[in-house]
Design a protein around this motif. Structure first.
Motif, mmCIF file in Angstrom:
data_model
loop_
_atom_site.group_PDB
_atom_site.id
_atom_site.type_symbol
_atom_site.label_atom_id
_atom_site.label_comp_id
_atom_site.label_asym_id
_atom_site.label_seq_id
_atom_site.Cartn_x
_atom_site.Cartn_y
_atom_site.Cartn_z
ATOM 1 N N CYS A 77 6.449 5.426 2.180
ATOM 2 C CA CYS A 77 5.460 4.421 1.798
ATOM 3 C C CYS A 77 6.179 3.281 1.092
ATOM 4 N N ILE A 78 5.512 2.137 1.059
ATOM 5 C CA ILE A 78 6.062 0.971 0.383
ATOM 6 C C ILE A 78 4.906 0.075 -0.032
ATOM 7 N N GLY A 79 4.999 -0.450 -1.241
ATOM 8 C CA GLY A 79 3.928 -1.292 -1.777
ATOM 9 C C GLY A 79 4.359 -2.743 -1.890
ATOM 10 N N LEU A 80 3.402 -3.633 -1.692
ATOM 11 C CA LEU A 80 3.624 -5.067 -1.830
ATOM 12 C C LEU A 80 2.610 -5.621 -2.823
ATOM 13 N N THR A 81 3.113 -6.263 -3.870
ATOM 14 C CA THR A 81 2.252 -6.915 -4.854
ATOM 15 C C THR A 81 2.537 -8.410 -4.785
ATOM 16 N N PHE A 82 1.545 -9.163 -4.345
ATOM 17 C CA PHE A 82 1.702 -10.600 -4.142
ATOM 18 C C PHE A 82 1.459 -11.363 -5.437
#
Length: 180
Positions: A77-82
């Protein structure tokens, strides 16, 4: 290796993701090449923390699944916080039994491409890495990330485990290369 299937995580994934994240970050099993098991104790994430993250408007968590015989297994899994013209990459892990097979490289490339597709005005990819994880810092440097002068204290208040040694968070960044 079979191609990975990517999708956005949802609340039905929470239990499996909590297990994956804690296993990948805090154990040294399978073909694991890096982990925090000897430098941080306790869970990396819990059910409520992941639920809270998934409810944030500027956050997306993607899962990578290996599909075999119509069955799919969650492998990463991988998260992106803009944040304005940058995206913070985090909650990035590969099941230790699937490490050393090129999956991390594929997942990171997918996340970078996905972030740019979601926000074409991106200037930088960013992340924080525990300073003691020199092998992980070197890994990200091979993929174009550079350490910055920004070093932060370990977030003990965030309930992401207790450091067993003195730890800091090393900020790393990579410029987004826009294709012409």
């Amino acid at each position: 290796m079979k191609p990975l299937k990517y999708r956005t995580a949802n609340v039905d994934d929470i239990d499996n993701l909590v297990s994956l994240i804690n296993q990948a970050y805090r154990t040294n099993t399978g073909s694991s090449w890096t982990s925090e098991h000897s430098i941080v104790s306790g869970d990396r994430i819990n059910h409520q923390q992941l639920l809270d993250s998934l409810s944030q408007q500027n956050f997306s968590l993607f899962v990578a699944e290996m599909v075999k015989n119509l069955e799919s297994a969650l492998v990463a899994c991988i998260g992106l916080t803009f944040q304005q013209n940058a995206v913070a990459i985090g909650t990035f892990c590969v099941n230790s039994h699937w490490q050393n097979k090129g999956i991390g490289k594929q997942v990171l490339a997918y996340a970078e491409q996905k972030a740019f597709a979601i926000c074409p005005t991106l200037i930088n990819y960013e992340m924080f890495v525990l300073d003691a994880r020199t092998e992980l810092i070197q890994y990200y440097e091979r993929y174009g990330y550079s350490k910055t002068a920004c070093v932060e204290s370990y977030p003990i208040h965030a309930n992401v485990g207790q450091p067993l040694i003195d730890l800091k968070l090393q900020h790393m960044t990579k410029s987004v290369i826009k294709e012409m």
